[in-house]
Design a protein around this motif. Sequence first.
Motif, PDB file in Angstrom:
ATOM      1  N   LYS A  17      -1.787 -17.352 -12.811  1.00  0.00           N
ATOM      2  CA  LYS A  17      -0.785 -17.083 -11.776  1.00  0.00           C
ATOM      3  C   LYS A  17      -0.342 -18.378 -11.099  1.00  0.00           C
ATOM      4  O   LYS A  17       0.852 -18.603 -10.862  1.00  0.00           O
ATOM      5  CB  LYS A  17      -1.369 -16.110 -10.748  1.00  0.00           C
ATOM      6  CG  LYS A  17      -0.417 -15.737  -9.629  1.00  0.00           C
ATOM      7  CD  LYS A  17      -1.065 -14.754  -8.659  1.00  0.00           C
ATOM      8  CE  LYS A  17      -0.135 -14.399  -7.513  1.00  0.00           C
ATOM      9  NZ  LYS A  17      -0.786 -13.456  -6.550  1.00  0.00           N
ATOM     10  N   LYS A  18      -1.309 -19.257 -10.811  1.00  0.00           N
ATOM     11  CA  LYS A  18      -0.983 -20.535 -10.178  1.00  0.00           C
ATOM     12  C   LYS A  18      -0.160 -21.415 -11.118  1.00  0.00           C
ATOM     13  O   LYS A  18       0.766 -22.107 -10.689  1.00  0.00           O
ATOM     14  CB  LYS A  18      -2.265 -21.251  -9.763  1.00  0.00           C
ATOM     15  CG  LYS A  18      -2.977 -20.626  -8.581  1.00  0.00           C
ATOM     16  CD  LYS A  18      -4.211 -21.426  -8.202  1.00  0.00           C
ATOM     17  CE  LYS A  18      -4.913 -20.831  -6.984  1.00  0.00           C
ATOM     18  NZ  LYS A  18      -6.135 -21.595  -6.623  1.00  0.00           N
ATOM     19  N   LYS A  19      -0.485 -21.387 -12.403  1.00  0.00           N
ATOM     20  CA  LYS A  19       0.264 -22.189 -13.364  1.00  0.00           C
ATOM     21  C   LYS A  19       1.709 -21.733 -13.441  1.00  0.00           C
ATOM     22  O   LYS A  19       2.641 -22.556 -13.439  1.00  0.00           O
ATOM     23  CB  LYS A  19      -0.390 -22.109 -14.745  1.00  0.00           C
ATOM     24  CG  LYS A  19       0.299 -22.994 -15.785  1.00  0.00           C
ATOM     25  CD  LYS A  19      -0.372 -22.914 -17.138  1.00  0.00           C
ATOM     26  CE  LYS A  19       0.131 -21.739 -17.929  1.00  0.00           C
ATOM     27  NZ  LYS A  19      -0.290 -21.800 -19.360  1.00  0.00           N
ATOM     28  N   ARG A  20       1.921 -20.424 -13.512  1.00  0.00           N
ATOM     29  CA  ARG A  20       3.286 -19.894 -13.585  1.00  0.00           C
ATOM     30  C   ARG A  20       4.087 -20.257 -12.331  1.00  0.00           C
ATOM     31  O   ARG A  20       5.269 -20.614 -12.414  1.00  0.00           O
ATOM     32  CB  ARG A  20       3.260 -18.378 -13.783  1.00  0.00           C
ATOM     33  CG  ARG A  20       2.737 -17.948 -15.147  1.00  0.00           C
ATOM     34  CD  ARG A  20       2.721 -16.430 -15.277  1.00  0.00           C
ATOM     35  NE  ARG A  20       2.224 -15.998 -16.556  1.00  0.00           N
ATOM     36  CZ  ARG A  20       2.969 -15.881 -17.654  1.00  0.00           C
ATOM     37  NH1 ARG A  20       4.269 -16.161 -17.594  1.00  0.00           N
ATOM     38  NH2 ARG A  20       2.431 -15.487 -18.786  1.00  0.00           N
ATOM     39  N   ALA A  21       3.430 -20.160 -11.169  1.00  0.00           N
ATOM     40  CA  ALA A  21       4.117 -20.508  -9.922  1.00  0.00           C
ATOM     41  C   ALA A  21       4.461 -21.999  -9.893  1.00  0.00           C
ATOM     42  O   ALA A  21       5.545 -22.390  -9.437  1.00  0.00           O
ATOM     43  CB  ALA A  21       3.244 -20.134  -8.723  1.00  0.00           C
ATOM     44  N   ALA A  22       3.551 -22.827 -10.391  1.00  0.00           N
ATOM     45  CA  ALA A  22       3.790 -24.266 -10.407  1.00  0.00           C
ATOM     46  C   ALA A  22       4.926 -24.618 -11.359  1.00  0.00           C
ATOM     47  O   ALA A  22       5.785 -25.459 -11.047  1.00  0.00           O
ATOM     48  CB  ALA A  22       2.514 -25.005 -10.808  1.00  0.00           C
ATOM     49  N   ILE A  23       4.954 -24.002 -12.530  1.00  0.00           N
ATOM     50  CA  ILE A  23       6.040 -24.241 -13.486  1.00  0.00           C
ATOM     51  C   ILE A  23       7.374 -23.826 -12.893  1.00  0.00           C
ATOM     52  O   ILE A  23       8.389 -24.526 -13.033  1.00  0.00           O
ATOM     53  CB  ILE A  23       5.753 -23.496 -14.808  1.00  0.00           C
ATOM     54  CG1 ILE A  23       4.615 -24.188 -15.559  1.00  0.00           C
ATOM     55  CG2 ILE A  23       7.005 -23.396 -15.665  1.00  0.00           C
ATOM     56  CD1 ILE A  23       4.171 -23.464 -16.813  1.00  0.00           C
ATOM     57  N   LYS A  24       7.396 -22.696 -12.194  1.00  0.00           N
ATOM     58  CA  LYS A  24       8.622 -22.231 -11.541  1.00  0.00           C
ATOM     59  C   LYS A  24       9.088 -23.236 -10.479  1.00  0.00           C
ATOM     60  O   LYS A  24      10.276 -23.541 -10.367  1.00  0.00           O
ATOM     61  CB  LYS A  24       8.381 -20.866 -10.906  1.00  0.00           C
ATOM     62  CG  LYS A  24       9.591 -20.248 -10.212  1.00  0.00           C
ATOM     63  CD  LYS A  24       9.267 -18.841  -9.734  1.00  0.00           C
ATOM     64  CE  LYS A  24      10.470 -18.181  -9.070  1.00  0.00           C
ATOM     65  NZ  LYS A  24      10.827 -18.831  -7.788  1.00  0.00           N
TER      66      LYS A  24
END
Length: 211
Positions: A17-24
Amino acid sequence: MAGPFKLPNKAEAEAEKKKRAAIKQVKEWVESYIPPEHLANHDCVVDVSEVQCGDPNCAPIDTAVRIIYKGDDQGGNVGTVFGVPCEAVDVEQSDIDEMMPPAEYFDAWHKGETRHWPPPPENPEPGEPPDVELRFKVGDRVECCIARGPDGWAPGTIVSHWFRAPQWPTGQFAPYQIKLDSSENLIFAPQDRDNCIRALSEQGMSFGFQQ
């Protein structure tokens, strides 16, 4: 019955979840540099992802940024790809600020023009050629070894001393540049030795290098 797949545990799910938010977030930082109309018309696509780096000297995971314009009818896509040497969660806005191209690049890519970003490094300073007396003079007739075996020698004429290609490291020179009889191309001899270049009447064999 146990199967080949399992659901991620809570820690794995949180990390994803943190990775997806960071990529966004990284994608939003990148898109803030691009004219809004380029994005609204889908003339430009921004893609951000994490990729594994195969270089043992760099970070194991890079955050890759792709800015792709569709180009014109005659050419393919244009744009750029660059990487930030860390995972997306560790990328800061200042990292993106340092990597983004100037505004004129987006205008050029929107027109379908090819522009390289980051720009290629400047050619190094040539430095001074070696203070060594060479065996052959400019204008001398020689043979150059351009392939394996006794038939791999080609006749030519010395056209210059201390050749260097612009991208070579400072201080790197080849002793001779040669015009072969059989070609309009120029080659260079990397060493002033008989296994590389010799007087036209001599015999020998080794390797030659074409520039």
